[in-house]
Design an enzyme around this catalytic site. Structure first.
Site, PDB file in Angstrom:
ATOM      1  N   LYS A   1       0.829  -1.202   0.000  1.00 46.69           N
ATOM      2  CA  LYS A   1       0.000   0.000   0.000  1.00 46.69           C
ATOM      3  C   LYS A   1       0.867   1.256   0.000  1.00 46.69           C
ATOM      4  CE  LYS A   1      -3.776  -2.104   2.683  1.00 46.69           C
ATOM      5  NZ  LYS A   1      -4.894  -1.834   1.766  1.00 46.69           N
TER       6      LYS A   1
ATOM      7  N   ARG B   1     -10.528 -11.357   1.342  1.00 42.34           N
ATOM      8  CA  ARG B   1     -11.430 -12.358   0.755  1.00 42.34           C
ATOM      9  C   ARG B   1     -10.792 -13.750   0.781  1.00 42.34           C
ATOM     10  NH1 ARG B   1     -11.671  -8.912  -4.602  1.00 42.34           N
ATOM     11  NH2 ARG B   1     -11.566  -7.379  -2.922  1.00 42.34           N
TER      12      ARG B   1
END
Length: 503
Positions: free
Chosen positions: A279, A353
């Site tokens: 990130k 996920r």
């Protein structure tokens, strides 16, 4: 904080402070009018001087009102009377608390609970007052060397009800509100802890403490347990971290033996640097909040146990860190999930996920009535809905309606997005059963589409709380959402099941 309900007119209340509402154009609420009559028009005289118009956000603290045994009167602006709604009520309550905590008063009597809120009864107003008050008083300063203890704390709030027959419902509302507020505080505290303290092992320890307190069955699956079960998706995310992963399971058996449980599955990424797909550095500290889904499950289960809901509940929290390392997932890697389905990891920052997929498969062994997963899953949800509503996607319309209704009642709202088959095509992969991302378009929906592939055998809903789990900027901190929504959903389920049993 102590909350009690009381019935009685303001001229008989001996309190450090009485709180009453004033509507726009200096229109006194019923209670403010009673105070004005007792004091010989003192309130209306002060308002005529222009000190308070009654607009939202305004307040006026008065001392030594004639013929009133209370030390202070706090007037809160409530806006236009015809437009006074749930949001205005919550804002007025929060404004009152913000003023009270700076006065030095340790006790107050609020008559805001007697204001008319369209479609809401006294139980709703009392419970909201408890939740809003606790949220407004919340501070996270346990890691500061010198916490601010300069003011005496507000320790007792009396919530006024119009009739003696409202005392019973009011007391039940306080009990519910306090349980929800305590669950929110737990979730906020866990979210606000930094990643070097709140690790997967720490989350497991907190679950164990809750289990001891309420007699819950706690199971913590370690890395070896997960390997035996074939949880290749979850384990692949944890490979880049020195912190061992945990799969935390809490079982609350408040319902009938053998009754299918409600399963709550919460993403517990205690820090998410994005892995190899790292990130940007700016605001990366906020990725300690990536475990807020797991924290909300702990908060909701704790509240349900405190309320002794006649319901079976399973809380499942897959927990790990997602960091760059020589052994971390690489873009293009293919992993095999517990379900046997293979996943091409095109972006290692779409890790939530992956860990949820194995947790959803694990949930299937409990033969759940319904499953709700809660996750700070996609930045796309923040762009779509901002900080006001959580994203909701579901494979069952009735379940979606239940969740939306619970959110509306608690003012912890969600908004439903489509889960159409057409979106599934974005997850196509040339090399595996699916990719873990679907491109820039409809990111929140394709994230849920991925999870839906692991939820085909039960009624399932997904709550994307990326925009609601914490605040950024000057007021940075965890919010405790969606604990209120989840607990109300459980309360509604318990009441509905009880009603069916009685019938």
């Amino acid at each position: 904080m102590e909350f009690i309900v009381k019935s009685g007119t303001p001229e008989k209340q001996r309190s450090s402070c009485i709180v009453a509402g004033v509507f726009e154009s200096r229109k006194l609420s019923t209670v403010a009018h009673q105070i004005d009559a007792v004091s010989g028009g003192a309130i209306s005289s002060i308002l005529r001087r222009g000190d308070l118009e009654g607009k939202p956000g305004q307040s006026l603290l008065l001392h030594n009102i004639p013929n009133l045994p209370s030390e202070r009167v706090l007037l809160i602006g409530c806006g236009k009377e015809k437009e006074f709604n749930e949001n205005h009520y919550r804002d007025a309550t929060a404004k009152a608390v913000s003023i009270l905590k700076d006065t030095g008063a340790t006790e107050a009597t609020s008559y805001l609970t007697e204001l008319d809120v369209k479609g809401r009864d006294i139980s709703w107003k009392v419970r909201q007052a408890v939740e809003v008050t606790e949220a407004a008083l919340y501070r996270f300063d346990q890691l500061k060397s010198k916490p601010d203890n300069s003011r005496r704390a507000l320790r007792r709030v009396v919530l006024a009800v119009p009739k003696r027959s409202d005392l019973g419902p009011g007391e039940r509302a306080i009990h519910e509100g306090q349980a929800i507020a305590d669950g929110m505080k737990l979730a906020r505290d866990l979210g606000n802890l930094p990643g070097n303290l709140c690790t997967p092992a720490y989350l497991a320890d907190q679950a164990t403490e809750i289990g001891k307190q309420y007699g819950l069955k706690i199971t913590v699956l370690e890395k070896d347990d997960m390997q035996k079960l074939g949880m290749g998706a979850l384990l692949s995310v944890a490979r880049g971290s020195r912190q061992p992963p945990k799969l935390i399971v809490l079982e609350y058996d408040g319902g009938k033996e053998g009754e299918p449980p409600v399963a709550l599955v919460g993403k517990g990424l205690t820090f998410d640097a994005g892995g190899i797909s790292i990130k940007p550095a700016a605001n990366m500290d906020e990725m300690k909040y990536d475990m807020c889904g797991g924290a909300s499950v702990l908060g909701a289960v704790k509240a349900a146990a405190e309320l002794k809901l006649p319901l079976n509940i399973v809380g499942i929290i897959p927990s790990s860190e997602n960091l760059p390392d020589g052994d971390a997932n690489k873009p293009g890697d293919i992993v095999t999930s517990m379900s046997g389905q293979t996943v091409e990891v095109l972006n290692t920052d779409a890790e939530g996920r992956l860990i949820l997929s194995d947790a959803l498969t694990y949930a299937e062994r409990y033969k759940p009535a319904v499953v709700i997963d809660i996750a700070t899953l996609t930045g796309a949800c923040v762009i779509a809905l901002g900080a006001h509503a959580s994203g909701l996607l579901a494979n069952n319309d009735q379940l979606a309606r239940e969740i939306l209704g619970a959110g509306k009642y608690t003012h912890d709202r969600a908004w439903q997005l489509p889960l159409w088959d057409e979106y599934q095509k974005q997850l196509d992969s040339n090399f595996a059963d699916m990719a873990n991302i679907g491109g820039r378009e409809a990111g929140t929906i394709t994230g849920a589409c991925f999870l839906a592939r692991y939820a085909k055998n039960f009624k399932w809903a997904h709550l994307d709380i990326a925009g609601t789990a914490w605040k950024t900027g000057k007021e940075k901190g965890a919010t405790g959402r969606p604990v209120p929504l989840l607990v109300q959903f459980l309360i509604n389920r318990a009441r509905h099941d009880g009603a069916e049993a009685a019938a």
